[in-house]
Design a protein around this motif. Structure first.
Motif, PDB file in Angstrom:
ATOM      1  N   LYS A 164      26.584  24.059  15.159  1.00  0.00           N
ATOM      2  CA  LYS A 164      27.406  25.200  15.564  1.00  0.00           C
ATOM      3  C   LYS A 164      28.905  24.907  15.422  1.00  0.00           C
ATOM      4  O   LYS A 164      29.742  25.801  15.570  1.00  0.00           O
ATOM      5  N   ILE A 165      29.254  23.644  15.115  1.00  0.00           N
ATOM      6  CA  ILE A 165      30.658  23.212  15.104  1.00  0.00           C
ATOM      7  C   ILE A 165      31.106  22.887  13.686  1.00  0.00           C
ATOM      8  O   ILE A 165      30.415  22.179  12.949  1.00  0.00           O
ATOM      9  N   LYS A 166      32.266  23.391  13.317  1.00  0.00           N
ATOM     10  CA  LYS A 166      32.863  23.117  12.019  1.00  0.00           C
ATOM     11  C   LYS A 166      34.213  22.437  12.211  1.00  0.00           C
ATOM     12  O   LYS A 166      35.086  22.954  12.899  1.00  0.00           O
ATOM     13  N   VAL A 167      34.384  21.237  11.610  1.00  0.00           N
ATOM     14  CA  VAL A 167      35.666  20.539  11.662  1.00  0.00           C
ATOM     15  C   VAL A 167      36.545  21.047  10.526  1.00  0.00           C
ATOM     16  O   VAL A 167      36.162  20.978   9.354  1.00  0.00           O
ATOM     17  N   ILE A 168      37.705  21.571  10.881  1.00  0.00           N
ATOM     18  CA  ILE A 168      38.684  22.021   9.883  1.00  0.00           C
ATOM     19  C   ILE A 168      40.030  21.409  10.261  1.00  0.00           C
ATOM     20  O   ILE A 168      40.594  21.729  11.314  1.00  0.00           O
ATOM     21  N   TYR A 169      40.539  20.549   9.399  1.00  0.00           N
ATOM     22  CA  TYR A 169      41.817  19.898   9.683  1.00  0.00           C
ATOM     23  C   TYR A 169      42.975  20.895   9.612  1.00  0.00           C
ATOM     24  O   TYR A 169      42.955  21.857   8.843  1.00  0.00           O
ATOM     25  N   ILE A 170      43.982  20.627  10.410  1.00  0.00           N
ATOM     26  CA  ILE A 170      45.188  21.454  10.460  1.00  0.00           C
ATOM     27  C   ILE A 170      46.152  21.004   9.367  1.00  0.00           C
ATOM     28  O   ILE A 170      46.180  19.838   8.986  1.00  0.00           O
ATOM     29  N   GLY A 171      46.966  21.931   8.878  1.00  0.00           N
ATOM     30  CA  GLY A 171      47.917  21.616   7.820  1.00  0.00           C
ATOM     31  C   GLY A 171      49.291  21.236   8.349  1.00  0.00           C
ATOM     32  O   GLY A 171      49.514  21.154   9.555  1.00  0.00           O
ATOM     33  N   VAL A 172      50.203  21.014   7.413  1.00  0.00           N
ATOM     34  CA  VAL A 172      51.594  20.677   7.736  1.00  0.00           C
ATOM     35  C   VAL A 172      52.480  21.742   7.089  1.00  0.00           C
ATOM     36  O   VAL A 172      52.347  22.030   5.899  1.00  0.00           O
ATOM     37  N   THR A 361      43.085  24.702   5.111  1.00  0.00           N
ATOM     38  CA  THR A 361      42.693  25.183   6.443  1.00  0.00           C
ATOM     39  C   THR A 361      42.253  26.642   6.372  1.00  0.00           C
ATOM     40  O   THR A 361      41.221  27.029   6.928  1.00  0.00           O
ATOM     41  N   ALA A 362      43.057  27.464   5.683  1.00  0.00           N
ATOM     42  CA  ALA A 362      42.758  28.888   5.577  1.00  0.00           C
ATOM     43  C   ALA A 362      41.483  29.136   4.780  1.00  0.00           C
ATOM     44  O   ALA A 362      40.655  29.980   5.153  1.00  0.00           O
ATOM     45  N   GLN A 363      41.308  28.419   3.681  1.00  0.00           N
ATOM     46  CA  GLN A 363      40.108  28.601   2.854  1.00  0.00           C
ATOM     47  C   GLN A 363      38.843  28.277   3.642  1.00  0.00           C
ATOM     48  O   GLN A 363      37.856  29.035   3.591  1.00  0.00           O
ATOM     49  N   GLU A 364      38.866  27.183   4.385  1.00  0.00           N
ATOM     50  CA  GLU A 364      37.689  26.785   5.151  1.00  0.00           C
ATOM     51  C   GLU A 364      37.441  27.726   6.327  1.00  0.00           C
ATOM     52  O   GLU A 364      36.294  27.995   6.695  1.00  0.00           O
ATOM     53  N   THR A 365      38.527  28.248   6.911  1.00  0.00           N
ATOM     54  CA  THR A 365      38.379  29.200   8.015  1.00  0.00           C
ATOM     55  C   THR A 365      37.830  30.528   7.508  1.00  0.00           C
ATOM     56  O   THR A 365      36.951  31.141   8.141  1.00  0.00           O
ATOM     57  N   LEU A 366      38.326  30.984   6.367  1.00  0.00           N
ATOM     58  CA  LEU A 366      37.821  32.219   5.769  1.00  0.00           C
ATOM     59  C   LEU A 366      36.335  32.101   5.438  1.00  0.00           C
ATOM     60  O   LEU A 366      35.566  33.055   5.602  1.00  0.00           O
ATOM     61  N   ALA A 367      35.929  30.915   5.005  1.00  0.00           N
ATOM     62  CA  ALA A 367      34.503  30.683   4.728  1.00  0.00           C
ATOM     63  C   ALA A 367      33.676  30.837   6.005  1.00  0.00           C
ATOM     64  O   ALA A 367      32.550  31.356   5.970  1.00  0.00           O
ATOM     65  N   VAL A 368      34.223  30.403   7.147  1.00  0.00           N
ATOM     66  CA  VAL A 368      33.524  30.587   8.431  1.00  0.00           C
ATOM     67  C   VAL A 368      33.452  32.071   8.785  1.00  0.00           C
ATOM     68  O   VAL A 368      32.412  32.563   9.236  1.00  0.00           O
ATOM     69  N   TYR A 369      34.559  32.811   8.580  1.00  0.00           N
ATOM     70  CA  TYR A 369      34.533  34.255   8.832  1.00  0.00           C
ATOM     71  C   TYR A 369      33.415  34.919   8.013  1.00  0.00           C
ATOM     72  O   TYR A 369      32.652  35.750   8.538  1.00  0.00           O
TER      73      TYR A 369
END
Length: 378
Positions: A164-172, A361-369
């Motif tokens: 249920k958990i997805k690790v997505i690193y934060i950007g700079v 970060t955005a690409q991986e988050t959009l994939a979760v959406y």
């Protein structure tokens, strides 16, 4: 797909605000099709919201500072908003979800600090966060977190299944880069009353950030070094911050330790460029953004060897035991005086920071959406 994101912390410099701003800016660059409805605080800065047709602003006067009103708003009025705007997926980047809504939910959990060390939270705040975070984690269809270390804590402490958990690193952020214009650096130093070289710490003044031990470690430096380098503390006052100022007073360091309060990003990246060293002595972090920002600015980093910090900095920082004042002081001394070590840390820092980008970060988050949206009806 219609996505709602709570961005009420987006105007702040704290980690939650940095995350929300970076995520929204990058989503706008890669996604022109889905509709985003962004919740904002009325009267607060909102210039981080992209000005494009598929991003819509929704304002509320309910802030984070009033817990009772905030909780009532999130549990009663927010579900009404979700229905009014026909939202498909709600993303809560603030630990808490509307528990009585049937919409698909994504929750960002940065850490499980409220469960781990009781001295780092006011008792009432700790109890509230524990209860709401536990319920929200179980309610969520998917949880996003910023490190493998935090993922393990979420599994062990909150009892959430790994899948249920997805690790997505934060950007700079892009403004964190090497600035060669010395006149800009001199101006920002003058603005904050800096007339010497300085060691930098970035983070709220609270017990978790371990600033009292940092001050003790600074005080243990040879006298010639503490005369040459000021210690600059950037960040707002937090829980039990009076202890830090009492420590400065006790050690007679009022002329050597400078507290700036919150600093805008326009100044912070310049201060990082002007610094000789960033020290990050936190006892616990779910991720830890300042070391990466400092690396992007080309300054060496010394940091704690605890929680997620080694995972984030890799081999690009000199690590120390944050409970050992002597070891911290030695690490600071080495990073200030050993030129070969300094150059090596800077070189490694430039390589390390390449692993962290807001676009990713955005690409991986959009994939979760998309994953959660496609599960509607299951």
């Amino acid at each position: 797909m219609r996505i709602m994101i709570d961005a009420r912390m987006g105007h702040t410099r704290v980690g939650m605000g940095v995350y929300v701003r970076g995520l929204l800016r990058s989503l706008s660059k890669i996604d022109k099709e889905n509709e985003y409805f962004v919740i904002l605080n009325k009267g607060k800065k909102d210039n981080f919201i992209p000005l494009q047709d598929n991003f819509h602003k929704i304002y509320t006067g309910v802030t984070y500072s009033n817990y009772l009103k905030r909780d009532l708003w999130e549990q009663i009025y927010l579900p009404i908003l979700l229905n009014r705007y026909k939202i498909d997926v709600y993303h809560g980047p603030n630990y808490i979800l509307p528990l009585f809504s049937s919409k698909k939910m994504i929750l960002t959990i940065y850490d499980t600090i409220s469960f781990s060390n009781y001295g780092w939270y006011k008792p009432v705040s700790r109890y509230r966060v524990q209860k709401l975070l536990s319920l929200s984690a179980k309610k969520a269809d998917k949880i996003i977190t910023g490190s493998e270390h935090s993922k393990k804590d979420i599994i062990s402490i909150l009892g959430i299944p790994e899948e249920k958990i997805k690790v997505i690193y934060i950007g700079v952020d892009e403004e964190y880069k090497v600035i060669k214009d010395q006149s800009k650096l001199n101006l920002v130093k003058a603005k904050y009353g800096l007339n010497k070289k300085f060691i930098l710490h970035v983070g709220s003044l609270n017990p978790r950030k371990n600033i009292s031990r940092l001050i003790e470690a600074y005080n243990k430096l040879p006298l010639e070094l503490s005369k040459e380098y000021q210690l600059v503390l950037v960040g707002g006052k937090g829980w039990r911050s009076n202890e830090i100022f009492a420590k400065i007073e006790k050690l007679g360091l009022n002329d050597k330790v400078l507290f700036t309060g919150f600093v805008e990003d326009d100044d912070l990246h310049l201060l990082m460029n002007a610094a000789s060293l960033l020290v990050f002595p936190s006892l616990y972090e779910g991720f830890g953004i300042p070391p990466l920002e400092a690396m992007a600015c080309g300054i060496p980093v010394v940091a704690s060897n605890t929680s997620s910090i080694p995972e984030v900095v890799g081999d690009a920082a000199l690590l120390f035991d944050p409970y050992n004042v002597e070891e911290m002081s030695v690490a600071i001394y080495k990073a200030l005086t050993d030129e070969q070590l300094r150059n090596d840390l800077v070189k490694r820092g430039f390589e390390r920071v390449k692993y962290f980008s807001w676009e990713k970060t955005a690409q991986e988050t959009l994939a979760v959406y998309n994953e959660i949206y496609n599960s509607i009806g299951d």
